[in-house]
Write an enzyme that holds these catalytic residues in place. Structure first.
Site, PDB file in Angstrom:
ATOM      1  N   GLU A  25       0.806  -1.226   0.000  1.00 16.52           N
ATOM      2  CA  GLU A  25       0.000   0.000   0.000  1.00 16.52           C
ATOM      3  C   GLU A  25       0.840   1.278   0.000  1.00 16.52           C
ATOM      4  OE1 GLU A  25      -3.971   0.255   1.719  1.00 16.52           O
ATOM      5  OE2 GLU A  25      -3.012   1.364   3.332  1.00 16.52           O
ATOM      6  N   LYS A  44       0.777   4.661   1.062  1.00 18.70           N
ATOM      7  CA  LYS A  44       0.029   5.449   2.050  1.00 18.70           C
ATOM      8  C   LYS A  44       1.007   6.481   2.590  1.00 18.70           C
ATOM      9  CE  LYS A  44      -1.087   3.285   6.018  1.00 18.70           C
ATOM     10  NZ  LYS A  44      -1.851   2.585   7.087  1.00 18.70           N
ATOM     11  N   LYS A  67      -7.844   2.891  -2.790  1.00 21.84           N
ATOM     12  CA  LYS A  67      -8.168   2.844  -1.365  1.00 21.84           C
ATOM     13  C   LYS A  67      -8.780   4.188  -0.993  1.00 21.84           C
ATOM     14  CE  LYS A  67      -7.682  -0.060   2.060  1.00 21.84           C
ATOM     15  NZ  LYS A  67      -6.676   0.206   3.076  1.00 21.84           N
ATOM     16  N   GLU A  85     -14.675  -4.703   2.674  1.00 21.89           N
ATOM     17  CA  GLU A  85     -13.935  -4.768   3.938  1.00 21.89           C
ATOM     18  C   GLU A  85     -14.862  -4.990   5.125  1.00 21.89           C
ATOM     19  OE1 GLU A  85     -10.642  -1.980   4.696  1.00 21.89           O
ATOM     20  OE2 GLU A  85     -11.711  -1.500   6.551  1.00 21.89           O
ATOM     21  N   ASN A 107     -10.323  -6.471   8.259  1.00 24.10           N
ATOM     22  CA  ASN A 107      -9.392  -5.449   8.738  1.00 24.10           C
ATOM     23  C   ASN A 107      -9.082  -5.680  10.216  1.00 24.10           C
ATOM     24  OD1 ASN A 107      -7.820  -3.203   9.090  1.00 24.10           O
ATOM     25  ND2 ASN A 107      -9.245  -1.784   8.109  1.00 24.10           N
ATOM     26  N   GLU A 141      -6.015  -7.640   6.386  1.00 23.34           N
ATOM     27  CA  GLU A 141      -5.613  -6.244   6.254  1.00 23.34           C
ATOM     28  C   GLU A 141      -5.128  -5.673   7.584  1.00 23.34           C
ATOM     29  OE1 GLU A 141      -9.625  -5.311   3.647  1.00 23.34           O
ATOM     30  OE2 GLU A 141      -8.673  -3.666   4.714  1.00 23.34           O
ATOM     31  N   SER A 142      -4.076  -4.882   7.517  1.00 22.08           N
ATOM     32  CA  SER A 142      -3.590  -4.022   8.616  1.00 22.08           C
ATOM     33  C   SER A 142      -2.814  -4.762   9.709  1.00 22.08           C
ATOM     34  CB  SER A 142      -4.743  -3.271   9.310  1.00 22.08           C
ATOM     35  OG  SER A 142      -5.447  -2.475   8.411  1.00 22.08           O
TER      36      SER A 142
HETATM   37  O1  LIG Z   1      -3.934   3.509   8.616  1.00 19.47           O
HETATM   38  C1  LIG Z   1      -4.567   4.238   9.396  1.00 19.47           C
HETATM   39  O2  LIG Z   1      -4.042   4.892  10.286  1.00 19.47           O
HETATM   40  C2  LIG Z   1      -6.061   4.350   9.286  1.00 19.47           C
HETATM   41  C3  LIG Z   1      -6.739   5.204  10.138  1.00 19.47           C
HETATM   42  C4  LIG Z   1      -8.103   5.355  10.021  1.00 19.47           C
HETATM   43  C5  LIG Z   1      -8.823   4.638   9.086  1.00 19.47           C
HETATM   44  C6  LIG Z   1      -8.157   3.772   8.229  1.00 19.47           C
HETATM   45  C7  LIG Z   1      -6.790   3.624   8.327  1.00 19.47           C
HETATM   46  N1  LIG Z   1      -6.107   2.778   7.474  1.00 19.47           N
HETATM   47  C8  LIG Z   1      -6.711   2.148   6.381  1.00 19.47           C
HETATM   48  C9  LIG Z   1      -6.215   0.808   6.084  1.00 19.47           C
HETATM   49  O3  LIG Z   1      -7.048  -0.008   5.759  1.00 19.47           O
HETATM   50  C10 LIG Z   1      -4.756   0.497   6.129  1.00 19.47           C
HETATM   51  O4  LIG Z   1      -4.082   1.520   5.487  1.00 19.47           O
HETATM   52  C11 LIG Z   1      -4.359  -0.805   5.464  1.00 19.47           C
HETATM   53  O5  LIG Z   1      -5.140  -1.856   5.879  1.00 19.47           O
HETATM   54  C12 LIG Z   1      -2.879  -1.097   5.760  1.00 19.47           C
HETATM   55  O6  LIG Z   1      -2.691  -1.149   7.162  1.00 19.47           O
HETATM   56  P1  LIG Z   1      -1.226  -1.116   7.786  1.00 19.47           P
HETATM   57  O7  LIG Z   1      -0.438  -2.222   7.167  1.00 19.47           O
HETATM   58  O8  LIG Z   1      -1.436  -1.344   9.257  1.00 19.47           O
HETATM   59  O9  LIG Z   1      -0.650   0.211   7.478  1.00 19.47           O
END
Ligand SMILES: O=C(O)c1ccccc1NCC(=O)[C@H](O)[C@H](O)COP(=O)(O)O
Length: 271
Positions: free
Chosen positions: A53, A55, A114, A163, A184, A214-215
């Site tokens: 991603e 971001k 996204k 999601e 997520n 995810e995340s």
């Molecule tokens: O990433 C954030 O801080 C966030 C805050 C509020 C709403 C959504 C958010 N992220 C969206 C996502 O779904 C993540 O960017 C994505 O799943 C990747 O997660 P990560 O690997 O933990 O950065």
């Protein structure tokens, strides 16, 4: 989600901005690159299927990466990413639809838009291979219905990542006809991350549905944990972008796409 539900201020602000954001003009029509095929190709090549991603920042990130997103995208693909996710939300994540357009032009893997899409007209903004619909947000007043949005997106050619965060949301996603489901690990109510979420919810997703964790995935052990729990692919942002250290995105991606595989060591990329 009903509007009285507890929700982190940052997420409320994201939702308010999404409600305000207008839609596009001409109806988008896209010929998508297949996401499931990209995952299969990565697995066949001995890599863990990863959606990397882009971001630049986020409400939970400490810093911001200002490198050229096209550069980052190419490094992620070199590192073995099966697909990319590009934040297009401008106010809280530093994204843009122009970035997505440039990235999609520069790579040949599927690209996920996204964003926080609440209305059909917000589909007509930019071409992408996959768009995201978040079950929790589509239950709020003043948003379109999940099933209607799923149909509207598919009519334009998009694949749709739906999601979820709970078993109840998985049921709603399945009822709406989702065939790509993300669980997520980040609770958008509190922004807490718990990999146990995916482990708890994944058994409710039937075979035949493409399932993405995810995340919160940071380490090779996390990759193994999510794959063991049934993830077909992993969506990883922060551990690859590494907002604080501005480290090598290609190496970060390779570390995670090579985790939990029997991949033989290669000296050249085989993406
Ligand atoms: O990433 C954030 O801080 C966030 C805050 C509020 C709403 C959504 C958010 N992220 C969206 C996502 O779904 C993540 O960017 C994505 O799943 C990747 O997660 P990560 O690997 O933990 O950065």
């Amino acid at each position: 989600m009903d509007d009285s539900e507890e929700i982190a201020p940052a997420v409320q602000s994201i939702l308010d901005a999404a409600r305000e954001r207008g839609g596009g003009g001409d109806r988008v029509s896209v010929t998508p690159r297949s996401l499931p095929d990209a995952f299969d190709a990565a697995a066949d090549a001995g890599r863990t299927p990863v959606v990397a991603e882009i971001k630049p920042t986020s409400p939970t990130a400490d810093g911001e990466r200002t490198d050229d997103p096209v550069d980052l995208a190419q490094q992620m693909v070199e590192g073995g990413a099966a697909a990319l996710s590009v934040l297009t939300e401008p106010d809280h994540f530093g994204g843009s639809t122009a970035t997505l357009e440039r990235v999609r032009e520069a790579v040949d893997v599927p690209v996920l838009r996204k964003d926080f899409i609440l209305h059909e007209n917000q589909l007509d903004v930019v071409e992408a291979d996959v768009i995201l619909l978040i079950v929790r947000f589509l239950e709020a007043d003043g948003t379109d219905d999940l099933a209607d949005l799923l149909t509207a997106a598919r009519e334009r050619g998009f694949q749709v990542l739906v999601e979820t965060h709970t078993a109840a949301e998985v049921e709603k996603a399945l009822d709406a006809g989702a065939d790509i489901i993300g669980v997520n690990n980040r609770d958008l109510g509190e922004l807490a991350v718990d990999l146990g979420t995916f482990e708890a919810v994944a058994p409710d997703v039937p075979e035949g549905v493409t399932l993405i964790a995810e995340s919160g995935i940071q380490t090779a052990d996390d990759v193994t944990r999510m794959r063991d729990a049934g993830a077909d692919a992993l969506l990883i942002g922060s551990a690859i972008m590494d907002h604080d250290a501005a480290t090598d995105v290609e190496a970060n991606t390779r570390r995670l796409t090579r985790a939990n595989t029997d991949a033989v060591e290669t000296t050249t990329t085989d993406t």
